[in-house]
Design an enzyme around this catalytic site. Structure first.
Site, short mmCIF file in Angstrom:
data_model
loop_
_atom_site.label_atom_id
_atom_site.label_comp_id
_atom_site.label_asym_id
_atom_site.label_seq_id
_atom_site.Cartn_x
_atom_site.Cartn_y
_atom_site.Cartn_z
N HIS A 201 43.84 42.59 39.21
CA HIS A 201 43.79 42.78 37.76
C HIS A 201 43.56 41.41 37.14
O HIS A 201 44.31 40.95 36.27
CB HIS A 201 45.07 43.43 37.25
N HIS B 270 33.31 47.15 39.49
CA HIS B 270 34.71 47.41 39.81
C HIS B 270 34.91 48.78 40.43
O HIS B 270 35.69 48.94 41.36
CB HIS B 270 35.56 47.28 38.54
#
Length: 750
Positions: free
Chosen positions: A105, A54
């Site tokens: 998200h 990420h």
């Protein structure tokens, strides 16, 4: 017992839980090589979160470079800040700059739908704030599994409530987005969030810590145990047992939009008073990210006193403090002479602000905790020099079979009027009103267009009326069939949607959602999609200003449809000349179809919804035609020749007719030629339905003809009929169409 640097040097053989934190054997070995010793617990925490997929983009970097390779000097000249910053920034004229970005998200929103989605909004808003801009609006591209599945009924209401709850409390209008259903997203919904903000050009701020002696100030919410592991598999108990056993809080962050609202206003006053030399929001990886990135982008080192960080949990270890992703926090670099004034502004807004360190000479990030050195690292090795993988790439073995399985053999229906209603009621085409009515679309008074319009539009300058339009788009089925063309088609549709509002497209952001990078077939999809998007932007002459990569989106071994969401920003010099999506009530206005219709049904909503079929090739993207179409629409807007416009995408002309009539609450009479099924339901790209006043019809079609843009007269506005009438088929009362279009999501989700 705090694991200090001295202790790490003295105990080289001590075992550490690096695998549990997501680090590979060779990555851990490299950390020891960098440090010439084993890392401390705190250092291991920093490297593990910052070297996660990420944060480090370790599997995508080699491909993302292609964006830079295809960006021309002319395209770069449009950007004030680009890839690598918190968000992209473009000059939109009259001294105004606009910043925008979309991020994912996804996984937190599956674990805890409300907070996952809410903090996704909060995080992207702070990215925009960190550039020095006032956040003005948000958008939410969302994707879910089967609409009738129990898990979809669990996650969708919570995600929608989270997006609305956080954005509404911030006072930010939600001006658009997407809601898409497909079985591949079962167990892995996609929650992408976009924010756009505006500032004067001279107010741009960047994330760097320069100037020896400048102070590092953490301000905003206190730091807690929530969010630890939000971007990695960090498990806090592994590091320090001295705090005793305690129940771990979820890895999903917990948001407080009211704290963020005050943080926004406080930050904007700090910017206005010139009290900030560098700024970084705290999102993924928390202080680990903020301190290492600020130091790495500066011209020196940094010393941070971790015991000064305001906490909301007792006995937090240094590793936990560094890795916490508690929301509503910012980190600023401030000149010593401005510290008192900085703290005074924070006190005025009742925002906690603490001096936690200073910029130092040299090239080390040193972090102490109660006078013990717990971190001593070269910051670039944490923030920017993590591992880079050139993963194996292989075209899927069944790709040829997939493309050969065309929809040509699917039975085509006889009752086209009934099919129009069936398609209008399909979950992917039905009205999103059930979702958008939970969002405030008009707060702040700057919203000009919002969903169900093709693109959202906001006013950024009250005096001149200058504004920007935005759209996000992606059809994952198209990308599955052909990732290169699918990414181009996502770009083309977002570009077309912005053009249909009367705005000129100028820049792109993206959120690339894919399965596991360890799967060679997924990496082939990713590589092809990046190339398609980059080549498409080069052809259109608009730059990619930044974006986000989200990997590991899959359930078991089944990856989601490759979903490269593309956001396009457009500029309009006066929002009063925007083009609405719904047709108006002026009788006799001409309906023109711009562009060419071909028999293109690969990946179509008809094949998907009616037959459960996916195969063949997607429609062909013609970006030169898209650019011409955009120029025609902008000229039509500027010269008052177009009174309504609606792009054709999923569902084809039939869906565009249904929506433009229902949004405008006006009937129409339509006359088509040739194969009516293809005319109504083909998803050929590069097409827009426009309404043109009778007084402007000749001038408009002459312009199209002169510029060689295909056009065809397909109907007239008929407000007296209260129906959509299609010559040769019959009519559909608007009341029936509205019941079909607006009834689906409430029936599914209550």
């Amino acid at each position: 017992m705090i694991d200090t640097v001295k202790n790490a040097e003295a105990t080289p053989e001590q075992e550490q839980p690096y695998k549990e934190l997501g680090l590979k054997d060779d990555e851990y070995a490299r950390i020891k090589e960098i440090l010439q010793r084993r890392p401390t617990d705190a250092e291991l925490a920093m490297y593990s979160v910052m070297w996660s997929e990420h944060c480090s983009y370790k599997s995508s970097k080699v491909h993302l470079k292609y964006f830079g390779d295809t960006t021309t000097d002319e395209m770069r000249s449009k950007m004030l800040a680009g890839i690598g910053e918190n968000a992209g920034v473009v000059d939109v004229g009259d001294g105004w700059a606009v910043t925008f970005k979309v991020e994912s998200h996804n996984h937190p929103s599956y674990v805890e739908p409300y907070q996952g989605a809410a903090t996704g909004v909060g995080g992207i808003v702070r990215d925009i704030l960190a550039m020095g801009a006032r956040p003005l609006a948000v958008m939410d591209p969302l994707r879910f599994g089967r609409p009738d599945a129990e898990d979809t009924k669990r996650v969708l209401p919570g995600i929608v409530a989270g997006v609305g709850g956080y954005g509404n409390c911030l006072g930010l209008p939600n001006i658009g987005g997407e809601v898409v259903f497909d079985e591949s997203y079962q167990g892995n919904p996609l929650v992408n969030a976009l924010c756009v903000g505006a500032m004067r050009v001279e107010d741009l701020h960047l994330a760097h810590a320069s100037g020896t002696g400048n102070k590092v100030i953490l301000y905003g919410a206190r730091t807690g145990l929530d969010g630890i592991g939000g971007v990695s598999v960090l498990a806090s108990e592994t590091f320090d047992d001295s705090a005793g056993k305690r129940k771990k809080l979820p890895s999903v962050q917990v948001g407080d939009p009211f704290t963020e609202k005050v943080l926004i206003e406080c930050s904007l006053e700090l910017f206005e008073k010139g009290l900030v030399a560098g700024i970084q929001d705290l999102g993924g990886a928390g202080l680990s990210c903020a301190t290492s990135e600020l130091a790495s982008a500066g011209d020196g080192g940094m010393h941070v006193y971790l015991d000064r960080v305001p906490l909301r949990a007792k006995n937090m270890s240094p590793a936990e403090i560094l890795s916490s992703e508690s929301q509503e926090r910012m980190c600023a670099v401030v000149e010593p002479a401005n510290v008192e004034a900085f703290l005074a502004v924070c006190a005025k807004w009742d925002v906690i602000a603490t001096e936690i360190g200073e910029v130092t000479e040299g090239d080390r990030l040193v972090i102490t905790y109660h006078d013990e050195v717990v971190v001593d690292v070269p910051p670039r090795t944490v923030a920017h020099e993590g591992p880079v993988y050139d993963r194996p790439i292989q075209r899927p073995a069944d790709q040829d079979e997939l493309q050969a399985n065309t929809p040509d053999s699917l039975p085509r229906p006889e009752n086209l009027l009934e099919l129009i209603k069936i398609m209008a009621a399909s979950p992917n085409l039905a009205s999103r009103k059930w979702v958008t009515q939970q969002y405030d679309r008009y707060v702040r008074g700057g919203t000009v267009l919002a969903q169900p319009s093709d693109g959202g539009m906001i006013r950024i300058d009250e005096e001149t009326g200058r504004g920007v339009a935005l759209s996000t788009d992606c059809n994952g089925r198209y990308t599955k069939l052909d990732p290169y063309e699918g990414a181009k088609l996502a770009l083309a549709e977002a570009y077309r949607n912005v053009s249909a509002t009367g705005a000129t497209p100028v820049a792109v952001t993206n959120c690339l959602n894919f399965g596991s990078p360890e799967d060679p077939a997924v990496m082939w999809q990713f590589e092809q999609a990046v190339k398609g998007l980059a080549d498409g932007c080069a052809e259109l002459g608009i730059p990619v200003t930044g974006g986000n990569v989200s990997f590991y989106n899959q359930t078991g071994s089944t990856a989601i449809l490759p979903t490269p969401v593309v956001g396009v920003l457009g500029v309009i010099d006066d929002v009063r000349r925007r083009i609405p999506t719904g047709i108006g009530a002026e009788a006799g206005e001409t309906l023109l179809l711009l562009g060419e219709t071909r028999d293109e049904f690969g990946g179509s909503e008809w094949a998907h919804h009616v037959h459960g079929h996916l195969g063949g090739l997607p429609p062909k993207a013609d970006l030169k035609r898209e650019k011409l179409l955009s120029e025609i629409l902008v000229a039509g807007s500027r010269d008052g020749m177009v009174s309504a416009a609606h792009d054709l995408s999923e569902g084809g002309l039939a869906q565009a007719l249904v929506e433009t009539c229902l949004i405008g609450e006006v009937g129409a009479r339509v006359f088509l030629e040739g194969d009516l099924f293809t005319a109504l339901f083909s998803e050929s790209a590069g097409r827009v339905l426009v309404a043109v006043p009778r007084t402007e019809e000749q001038r408009f079609v002459d312009m199209c003809t002169a510029r060689r843009l295909p056009w065809r007269k397909v109907g007239v506005v008929d407000p007296e009929s209260n129906a959509l009438e299609i010559q040769g088929l019959g009519e559909l009362p608007l009341d029936e169409l509205r019941e079909a279009w607006e009834g689906t999501l409430p029936a599914l989700f209550g």
